[in-house]
Each structure stands twice: as structure tokens, then as C-alpha cells.
Design an enzyme around this catalytic site. Structure first.
Site, mmCIF file in Angstrom:
data_model
loop_
_atom_site.group_PDB
_atom_site.id
_atom_site.type_symbol
_atom_site.label_atom_id
_atom_site.label_comp_id
_atom_site.label_asym_id
_atom_site.label_seq_id
_atom_site.Cartn_x
_atom_site.Cartn_y
_atom_site.Cartn_z
ATOM 1 N N VAL A 74 -15.812 -20.074 -0.217
ATOM 2 C CA VAL A 74 -15.568 -20.455 -1.610
ATOM 3 C C VAL A 74 -16.733 -20.142 -2.555
ATOM 4 O O VAL A 74 -16.562 -20.154 -3.765
ATOM 5 C CB VAL A 74 -15.194 -21.955 -1.703
ATOM 6 N N ALA B 113 -10.255 -22.222 7.811
ATOM 7 C CA ALA B 113 -11.087 -22.134 6.600
ATOM 8 C C ALA B 113 -11.544 -20.700 6.343
ATOM 9 O O ALA B 113 -11.698 -19.900 7.270
ATOM 10 C CB ALA B 113 -12.303 -23.043 6.744
ATOM 11 N N LYS B 114 -11.763 -20.387 5.080
ATOM 12 C CA LYS B 114 -12.352 -19.102 4.697
ATOM 13 C C LYS B 114 -13.684 -19.382 3.984
ATOM 14 O O LYS B 114 -14.635 -19.809 4.620
ATOM 15 C CB LYS B 114 -11.369 -18.322 3.816
ATOM 16 N N SER C 133 -20.633 -15.314 0.806
ATOM 17 C CA SER C 133 -19.657 -16.414 0.930
ATOM 18 C C SER C 133 -19.147 -16.559 2.358
ATOM 19 O O SER C 133 -17.988 -16.860 2.598
ATOM 20 C CB SER C 133 -18.484 -16.202 -0.035
ATOM 21 N N GLU D 228 -19.273 -17.543 -3.847
ATOM 22 C CA GLU D 228 -19.340 -16.592 -4.959
ATOM 23 C C GLU D 228 -18.042 -16.457 -5.754
ATOM 24 O O GLU D 228 -18.099 -16.282 -6.981
ATOM 25 C CB GLU D 228 -19.737 -15.208 -4.430
ATOM 26 N N GLN E 59 -25.410 -26.174 -1.095
ATOM 27 C CA GLN E 59 -23.958 -25.982 -1.169
ATOM 28 C C GLN E 59 -23.209 -26.894 -0.204
ATOM 29 O O GLN E 59 -22.006 -27.049 -0.300
ATOM 30 C CB GLN E 59 -23.610 -24.505 -0.931
#
Lengths: 338, 171
Positions: A287, A284-285, A87, A289, A47
Site C-alpha cells: 500500500v 495481502a499485497k 511497496s 507508494e 509505516q
């Protein structure tokens, strides 16, 4: 004949575990040659998380991503991490690495302040240098500072930190609480052609708008969204585990378990919605799932738009869609008086 | 036992193997070329794709004996020590692989396509990659990468036409 339809689906998705602890720990070491080494327990599965985590460390230390060596996924040597699940890697592990890098940077600033004759608060790390804010010409290379910190001052520039998303347990009486520290949001729109004589569905286009806070690496975000959509297309139309009466899996192979190929994929437009989450590393968070969540709902809504039928079990195979179309026609004919 | 001799990535290699040995087993177990992956072993997934005499084939479905006397290209033969192949470069630049398990097969399917056609349409690329299953990427960036690789290869062939320097010709 083929009938075209469009459908829309929206979703929210939480980042990290529901209330339970899911910490990440990290160590960041600034080396005397100006490079940095990051130790993290999380795992790269393609990923691109190690790239993103390296970018976070580099940004915090004012060096280039190429200067950062990320050592990961060795339970003997790397700090504890809950893993590449929920995630959570960019958000939770990213925060741990950011805090560890800040701790290493604080040691560098203590060492650099007397070298530049200023207070620690006047320093910033940028372009591989420790420099005086607003006076970038007064600077010293970050490698030189790291060398001084360890060889002269005896304080090697190493930072360790851990982070666990803050949550509030759910009240068993009221169900109230704060189960997650942050959420992401997305909308996807699908355009399909449905053949009303065969029930076959072809997904032509999907437009996907995703919020992930700051997109630290937009290309990798796009890759996650496109991959998630392929899983959503499979879930909507193709993929089904079949079991016989004894509970035996009867299609444990890729011959009969049908997943999307390059020919099944629609044209995809990815829109990364600009956002900033103050609790995430550089806003940032996550992405991973969430990308697969709205796809099948959007496709099934598009089927309804095209031929006016609802299919309530996935995958919406040609058989199911055709059966629904025939049932609808039969129901409509019954209304005509004899 | 069956004696086989073939050219693999430009080198002549020989082995004596049981007749039921697949080309994939020969490559992985006898020649230690583990780039071609054993995925499904029945020709569904395409992870074992190699190029035999210019054709992309599932090496799990071809017997080693069938490849006797032929030219085989595996992923190990694509890059040189100094340079990635333009297709690999394009895949890297586009972020077209994620976990990478399907990668060797996808790259060789793309190479077989581009060896025949330096200006493929999107549909032709989709067709060429349709035998390679990918669980991660959704294929979108792969298709973009093959388009980019085609552009790089067209440029390369134009440069070679203008300054004909056969000694730098790529394999």
C-alpha cells in the site's frame, strides 16, 4: 469568486522490483515459553511494517501478535532483505516470514502429533495451542511442544525461508513478459474550490478507495493512504525544488520549499477495497507508494472541472492557475467579432 | 556566559551557557533532554516545540536566557513512569505517528491547546498543529487523536470533580 469542482483519477501500481531479483529472507524461532522471535533484515520507518510482519508470524503460528518479538534491520545478524522500498515489505518480506513460520510450525506438528496421538495432517495451531482439527479440546500448549521439540527430540522449532517475487523478463524484441508478481489498484476523487480571481486552490475533500489485497492492519493502511494523500496534495499545489541558472538548489529549506501543514489537508475518506491475492501472505499485497499516485491527477482534474483550465506543470500554484484562467478568458474574447 | 535557572518538568535546573545558546541547545546539550528535536533550527518545522509558561514555543527560536526563571515542559515530562499522558495514549491508539520525528512537538502543541480548551473544534486543532510539519501521516489521524485526547481529558476532569482527590491530580 470561488468555483467548486470535482476530479477523479485511477491508478495501478506494481509491487516489488521490475523483473530484477528483490528477495527477502527471514527466520522464525518458536520459543519454549510460547513466544516467537522473528529475524528480518527489513527496516521499520514508521509505516508499521514490523507490526504487520509480527501479525503475519502470529497468525501463521496461532499465537498473539504480542507474543512475537521482531528483530530487524541489523546486517550483522538478521537475514538478507532488499529493504523497505517498492511497496514490497508486506508482500515479499511477509511471504518470507510466512514460509519461515510454516517451517517452524511443521517441526512443532511433528513433535505434537505423538503427544496427541494423531497424524500431523490432523493438527492446527490456534489460540497458543497445537490442537486436533475439529477437536480443540485435545490440545497441548505451543510452548510445551516447542520445549519437547528441542529438549527431548533435539529438533528446535526454527524455520528459515526466503522469497523472491516470480517474474518473467521482458523480451527485448516484443516487450512482452511479466515484470511484476502483483499489482494494486486505487481511485481517488478530489473536491476543490478554485478562486477565479486569485487562482488559489483549496482541496476540500478527498475520497480514496485502495485495493491492497487483505488489509492485515486496516488502521496502518489508512495511515499510509492519508500520508500519501498529503504528499499528493503537496505535489499538486505546493512543493517545488527550484534551481538557478547554475543548477544550484535555491530553496533547500522549509521556509521556501512549501509542504502541506495541518491547515492544507482536506477531509479524507479512506475506503479499503476488500481483496485477496493468493500469492501474498494471507492475501495481502502492498500500500505504501501507490497512495500518492492518483492524488495530484484527481486535484488537477478537479481544477479543470471548477474553472475549465488544464495546468500541465506541477505544482499548480495560484500563479499558474490564474495565468491559465486569464488565457482562457482572452481566447474566449477573441472569438467575439469586432 | 549567562547563568540560567528554570523549572524543567517540575525540577529546578541551572546552567551557565554562552549567551547565544538557544533553549533547544540548552535542553539537548546541557540537560540531555533530547526529546525536543533539532529539525530546521529556524522555526519552520516545529520539531523542537516545548511549552514555556503554558505557551507552545519553538525552542530553537528562544534563547536559553529568555527562559530564565520560567516553567518549561518537554516531552520527557509528559508521561509518568507508570502512565502515558492521555494525549500520548490517544496518539498511540489512533496510530497518529509514523516515523515519530515530529511527535514530541506535535504532542506538546496539542497539550498547549488542550490545557486552554478541552473541547476544541477540528479547525482549532488544525490551527494548533499548523506549526508542526509532518511528512508521514497527513495529519488526519493526529487530528482524530487530539479529539480523542480531549474526550479522555474531559472524562478525567469530570471524575476528579466528582471524587475530589487532589493527591492523584495529574501534572
Amino acid at each position: 469568486m470561488k468555483r467548486r469542482g470535482r476530479g477523479i483519477a485511477c491508478m495501478w501500481y506494481p509491487i516489488g522490483f521490475t523483473v530484477s531479483a528483490n528477495p527477502s529472507a527471514a527466520t522464525v524461532k518458536m520459543n519454549e515459553d510460547g513466544t516467537a522471535t522473528v529475524l528480518t533484515g527489513t527496516v521499520e520507518t514508521g509505516q508499521g511494517s514490523l507490526t504487520v510482519l509480527g501479525q503475519i508470524a502470529a497468525e501463521a503460528l496461532g499465537i498473539a501478535t504480542d507474543d512475537v518479538h521482531v528483530v530487524s534491520a541489523d546486517t550483522d545478524t538478521t537475514p538478507m532483505d532488499t529493504g523497505a522500498i517498492a511497496s514490497r515489505t508486506t508482500y515479499v518480506t511477509g511471504n518470507a516470514i510466512f514460509l519461515a513460520a510454516e517451517a517452524a510450525k511443521a517441526i512443532l506438528f511433528e513433535a505434537a502429533a505423538p503427544m496427541l496421538d494423531v497424524k500431523v495432517s490432523q493438527l492446527e495451531a490456534k489460540d497458543r495451542k497445537i490442537q486436533v482439527k475439529n477437536y480443540p479440546q485435545r490440545n497441548v500448549s505451543i510452548g510445551e511442544v516447542a520445549l519437547r521439540a528441542q529438549a527431548v527430540l533435539g529438533t528446535p522449532a526454527i524455520g528459515s525461508a526466503s522469497w523472491n517475487p516470480p517474474t518473467v523478463a521482458l523480451d527485448p524484441e516484443t516487450g512482452q513478459g511479466k515484470p511484476f508478481a502483483t499489482y494494486v489498484y486505487a481511485t481517488q476523487i478530489a473536491e476543490v474550490d478554485v478562486d477565479d480571481e486569485t487562482g488559489e486552490v483549496e482541496v476540500l475533500r478527498i475520497a480514496a478507495a485502495h485495493d491492497c489485497g487483505t488489509a492485515i492492519n486496516p488502521m496502518l493502511v489508512e495511515g499510509q493512504v492519508e500520508g500519501g494523500i498529503s504528499m499528493g496534495v503537496g505535489m499538486a499545489l505546493q512543493e517545488e525544488m527550484l534551481f538557478d541558472a547554475n543548477g544550484r538548489h535555491i530553496n533547500p529549506n522549509l521556509t521556501n520549499y512549501i509542504m502541506p501543514t495541518s491547515l492544507d489537508m482536506p477531509e479524507i475518506t479512506v475506503d479499503i477495497v476488500q481483496g485477496f491475492d493468493p500469492t501474498g501472505p494471507f492475501g495481502a499485497k502492498g500500500v505504501g507508494e501507490p497512495t500518492a499516485v492518483p492524488t495530484s491527477a484527481a486535484i488537477l482534474n478537479a481544477i479543470h472541472d471548477a474553472v475549465g483550465v488544464r495546468v500541465y506543470s506541477l505544482p499548480a500554484t495560484s500563479e499558474k492557475v490564474l495565468t491559465a484562467i486569464k488565457a482562457k478568458r482572452a481566447a474566449e474574447q477573441k472569438q467575439i467579432p469586432a | 556566559m549567562t547563568d540560567v535557572t528554570m523549572t524543567i518538568n517540575g525540577q529546578t535546573r541551572s546552567a551557565s551557557v554562552p549567551p547565544e545558546t538557544t533553549l533547544l541547545q540548552l535542553l539537548r546539550e546541557n540537560f540531555n533532554l533530547t526529546g525536543a528535536k533539532l529539525g530546521c533550527d529556524v522555526g519552520d518545522c516545529g520539531a523542537c516545540t516545548v511549552i514555556v509558561d503554558g505557551q507552545a514555543v519553538n525552542s530553537c527560536l528562544m534563547l536559553a536566557g529568555q527562559a530564565d526563571g520560567r516553567q518549561v515542559l518537554t516531552i520527557e515530562g509528559l508521561a509518568s513512569r507508570e502512565h502515558l499522558h492521555p494525549i500520548q495514549k490517544a496518539f498511540e491508539n489512533s496510530g497518529a505517528l509514523q516515523c515519530g520525528f515530529c511527535g514530541p512537538g506535535v504532542l506538546l502543541s496539542a497539550k498547549a491547546l488542550l490545557d486552554d480548551n478541552l473541547d476544541p473544534s477540528t479547525q482549532e486543532i488544525r490551527d494548533a498543529l499548523s506549526g508542526n510539519l509532518c511528512r508521514c501521516t497527513g495529519y488526519t489521524k493526529m487530528i482524530e487523536a487530539v479529539q480523542e485526547a480531549a474526550r479522555l481529558l474531559r472524562e478525567e476532569s469530570r471524575t476528579q470533580l466528582t471524587h475530589a482527590r487532589p493527591e492523584v491530580a495529574t501534572p
